[in-house]
Design a protein around this motif. Sequence first.
Motif, PDB file in Angstrom:
ATOM      1  N   GLU A   1       0.826  -1.201   0.000  1.00 28.81           N
ATOM      2  CA  GLU A   1       0.000   0.000   0.000  1.00 28.81           C
ATOM      3  C   GLU A   1       0.868   1.263   0.000  1.00 28.81           C
ATOM      4  O   GLU A   1       0.365   2.372  -0.110  1.00 28.81           O
ATOM      5  CB  GLU A   1      -0.902   0.006   1.243  1.00 28.81           C
ATOM      6  CG  GLU A   1      -1.886  -1.170   1.261  1.00 28.81           C
ATOM      7  CD  GLU A   1      -2.552  -1.326   2.617  1.00 28.81           C
ATOM      8  OE1 GLU A   1      -2.410  -0.405   3.446  1.00 28.81           O
ATOM      9  OE2 GLU A   1      -3.197  -2.360   2.841  1.00 28.81           O
ATOM     10  N   THR A   2       2.171   1.072   0.160  1.00 28.04           N
ATOM     11  CA  THR A   2       3.107   2.194   0.174  1.00 28.04           C
ATOM     12  C   THR A   2       3.425   2.585  -1.263  1.00 28.04           C
ATOM     13  O   THR A   2       4.513   2.361  -1.763  1.00 28.04           O
ATOM     14  CB  THR A   2       4.392   1.818   0.940  1.00 28.04           C
ATOM     15  OG1 THR A   2       4.041   1.290   2.209  1.00 28.04           O
ATOM     16  CG2 THR A   2       5.294   3.026   1.143  1.00 28.04           C
ATOM     17  N   LYS A   3       2.437   3.134  -1.958  1.00 26.70           N
ATOM     18  CA  LYS A   3       2.624   3.495  -3.362  1.00 26.70           C
ATOM     19  C   LYS A   3       3.080   4.947  -3.471  1.00 26.70           C
ATOM     20  O   LYS A   3       2.716   5.801  -2.676  1.00 26.70           O
ATOM     21  CB  LYS A   3       1.323   3.301  -4.134  1.00 26.70           C
ATOM     22  CG  LYS A   3       0.832   1.855  -4.139  1.00 26.70           C
ATOM     23  CD  LYS A   3      -0.486   1.726  -4.891  1.00 26.70           C
ATOM     24  CE  LYS A   3      -0.973   0.282  -4.883  1.00 26.70           C
ATOM     25  NZ  LYS A   3      -2.268   0.122  -5.583  1.00 26.70           N
ATOM     26  N   ASN A   4       3.873   5.193  -4.483  1.00 25.63           N
ATOM     27  CA  ASN A   4       4.328   6.551  -4.783  1.00 25.63           C
ATOM     28  C   ASN A   4       5.024   7.216  -3.602  1.00 25.63           C
ATOM     29  O   ASN A   4       4.948   8.437  -3.439  1.00 25.63           O
ATOM     30  CB  ASN A   4       3.149   7.424  -5.241  1.00 25.63           C
ATOM     31  CG  ASN A   4       2.440   6.837  -6.450  1.00 25.63           C
ATOM     32  OD1 ASN A   4       3.089   6.382  -7.390  1.00 25.63           O
ATOM     33  ND2 ASN A   4       1.118   6.853  -6.423  1.00 25.63           N
ATOM     34  N   CYS A   5       5.671   6.412  -2.762  1.00 23.79           N
ATOM     35  CA  CYS A   5       6.346   7.001  -1.596  1.00 23.79           C
ATOM     36  C   CYS A   5       7.697   7.593  -1.972  1.00 23.79           C
ATOM     37  O   CYS A   5       8.239   8.415  -1.235  1.00 23.79           O
ATOM     38  CB  CYS A   5       6.506   5.972  -0.487  1.00 23.79           C
ATOM     39  SG  CYS A   5       7.535   4.556  -0.922  1.00 23.79           S
ATOM     40  N   ILE A   6       8.248   7.176  -3.109  1.00 22.60           N
ATOM     41  CA  ILE A   6       9.521   7.719  -3.574  1.00 22.60           C
ATOM     42  C   ILE A   6       9.227   8.797  -4.607  1.00 22.60           C
ATOM     43  O   ILE A   6       8.749   8.516  -5.701  1.00 22.60           O
ATOM     44  CB  ILE A   6      10.419   6.624  -4.176  1.00 22.60           C
ATOM     45  CG1 ILE A   6      10.642   5.491  -3.171  1.00 22.60           C
ATOM     46  CG2 ILE A   6      11.755   7.216  -4.611  1.00 22.60           C
ATOM     47  CD1 ILE A   6      11.387   4.296  -3.737  1.00 22.60           C
TER      48      ILE A   6
END
Length: 254
Positions: free
Chosen positions: A221-226
């Motif tokens: 669920e950690t999408k687009n964290c970078i």
Amino acid sequence: MQPLVLLSNKLSLFIEINGYFNNQGWFIRNVTDPNEVEKLVENEDVAGLLWDSSITSMSQSLKILKSLRSKISGPIIVLAPAKDKKRRSLFYNINIDSFITRPFEYPELVAKVKQLFWVYDRFSITNDLKKSKKQEYRTETVKYNDIVIDFKHYRVTHRGYDIGLTPKEFSLFWYLVQHRGKVLSRDQLLEGVWGYDSAGSSRTVDIHISHLRDKLAEKSETKNCIKTVRGFGYVLDNQYPFENFNNKLATWTK
């Protein structure tokens, strides 16, 4: 001692490699069936892999090596016929360490393998953790949002499932987590993760960031964290709490 595995059915190649590497104190284990390499890696720890791609189809080599990459924490070197040189990018896309075409000099092959082990040993996660001055660990796992970083097995999991990071992707993700909220240039990432100042190699960082993003987006669920900071580098989102899995994370210095 963990062996270096050589996949090849060419006796002359095995004899030459075995002789040169034995003189350097390495034990070579020869396997002639590519499927047996997978079984071997599943059941035993190996130091690294020399893969003779001439005995398999291109698709088979790519499929098996892609699977092996997340299971081998040392270097993977592909030995290929000169005719395959134009397709070497396919192998680098699955994160092998080196692609060497024949004919090659065996002392040069030994030197290349030694150099790769030097890089792995010097910049391994274990050494990074021991040398880090920013934290003291009281646990073998830490958590970033829904992602668990497992230092015992050097893997990153989501709900208990390994998301399949390579050793270098693991190093990159952990470096970003350590510096979350801070914009890092490509040169800083090269020096911090790869351990050297490599002008002109920023593409290496971009490729690994892309692979890391894809795996995080697919499994977590950690999408687009970078985030990309155009013209400079990357930053890991600081909105997610960072904690150890058992709420016993050691103190961080600010």
